[in-house]
Design an enzyme around this catalytic site. Sequence first.
Site, mmCIF file in Angstrom:
data_model
loop_
_atom_site.group_PDB
_atom_site.id
_atom_site.type_symbol
_atom_site.label_atom_id
_atom_site.label_comp_id
_atom_site.label_asym_id
_atom_site.label_seq_id
_atom_site.Cartn_x
_atom_site.Cartn_y
_atom_site.Cartn_z
ATOM 1 N N HIS A 106 0.640 -1.318 0.281
ATOM 2 C CA HIS A 106 0.022 0.103 -0.213
ATOM 3 C C HIS A 106 0.776 0.972 0.368
ATOM 4 O O HIS A 106 1.651 1.630 0.730
ATOM 5 C CB HIS A 106 -0.896 0.134 1.532
ATOM 6 C CG HIS A 106 -1.809 1.139 1.271
ATOM 7 N ND1 HIS A 106 -3.322 1.379 0.680
ATOM 8 C CD2 HIS A 106 -2.037 1.942 2.118
ATOM 9 C CE1 HIS A 106 -3.943 2.278 1.145
ATOM 10 N NE2 HIS A 106 -3.021 3.317 1.845
ATOM 11 N N LEU A 141 -9.356 -3.478 5.315
ATOM 12 C CA LEU A 141 -8.820 -2.454 4.926
ATOM 13 C C LEU A 141 -8.080 -1.641 5.089
ATOM 14 O O LEU A 141 -7.973 -0.839 5.656
ATOM 15 C CB LEU A 141 -10.257 -1.586 4.250
ATOM 16 C CG LEU A 141 -9.308 -0.678 2.623
ATOM 17 C CD1 LEU A 141 -9.826 -1.960 1.340
ATOM 18 C CD2 LEU A 141 -10.734 0.775 2.097
HETATM 19 C C1 GRF Z 1 1.627 1.100 -5.972
HETATM 20 O O1 GRF Z 1 1.821 2.060 -5.720
HETATM 21 C C2 GRF Z 1 0.982 -0.237 -4.835
HETATM 22 O O2 GRF Z 1 1.512 0.589 -3.758
HETATM 23 C C3 GRF Z 1 0.031 0.140 -5.461
HETATM 24 O O3 GRF Z 1 -0.736 0.007 -6.281
HETATM 25 C C4 GRF Z 1 0.405 0.570 -7.354
HETATM 26 C C5 GRF Z 1 0.214 -0.333 -8.174
HETATM 27 O O4 GRF Z 1 1.574 -0.077 -8.918
HETATM 28 N N1 GRF Z 1 -1.557 -0.664 -4.206
HETATM 29 P P1 GRF Z 1 2.467 -1.046 -10.284
HETATM 30 O O5 GRF Z 1 0.983 -1.824 -10.635
HETATM 31 O O6 GRF Z 1 3.674 -2.274 -9.140
HETATM 32 O O7 GRF Z 1 3.356 -0.084 -10.692
#
Ligand code: GRF
Length: 210
Positions: A106, A141
């Site tokens: 996250h 969540l």
């Molecule tokens: C990341 O910032 C992750 O923390 C969040 O969604 C984004 C996904 O980026 N859950 P990617 O698809 O891995 O480039």
Amino acid sequence: MKKIVVLISGRGSNLRAVVEARIAQAEIVAVISNQANAQGLQWAAEQGLTTHVIEHSKFIDREEFDHTLIRLIDGYQPDLVLLAGFMRILSSEFCLHYAGKLINIHPSLLPSFPGLHTHERALESGCRLAGCTIHFVTPKLDGGPIIAQGAVPIFDHDTVETLAQRVLKIEHQLLPQVVNDFVSDRLEIKGNRVIRHSDATQDEEANLLN
Ligand code: GRF
């Protein structure tokens, strides 16, 4: 060897960081996306990884979608299900089904800013640090036991884009480390805390240095 199923929805840069880390003991057995046009899915296929699309929009409700997802994932009997940019809220049933082996990344320092638009909210709040959190998933969540966090500064001139970029860089460093710890059986959940056990060899080395 530990089997990992990775769930994505978009770009897949975190998936890429994990694949490129070439973690011993970790085998990505499938990459699943709820978006047919996810960039990361194409990249995964190019690497020779098995990919699947289950479009949430084709299901009547969340439960139906989650059940189909569970059936597909369980076919692989994974040790770890990794949510690497999976932009769907999963039902309690799904989270409990994979309790202890479901990990999410996250883009905020939880418990601050669960949910969406984390970078906007961090900038608006005026706080000086942002970052990412990797945690076990529970039905609450973005609320499960925290495994690791990485912090970065927020500068006066930051925009959502510059901050997102800085946070993403640290996500890419931290996620492979956590996956490595998980597949090496170093992580233990104790209530809401996660204990990281260093392995015996490392302990011995540390003792020698002392
Ligand atoms: C990341 O910032 C992750 O923390 C969040 O969604 C984004 C996904 O980026 N859950 P990617 O698809 O891995 O480039």
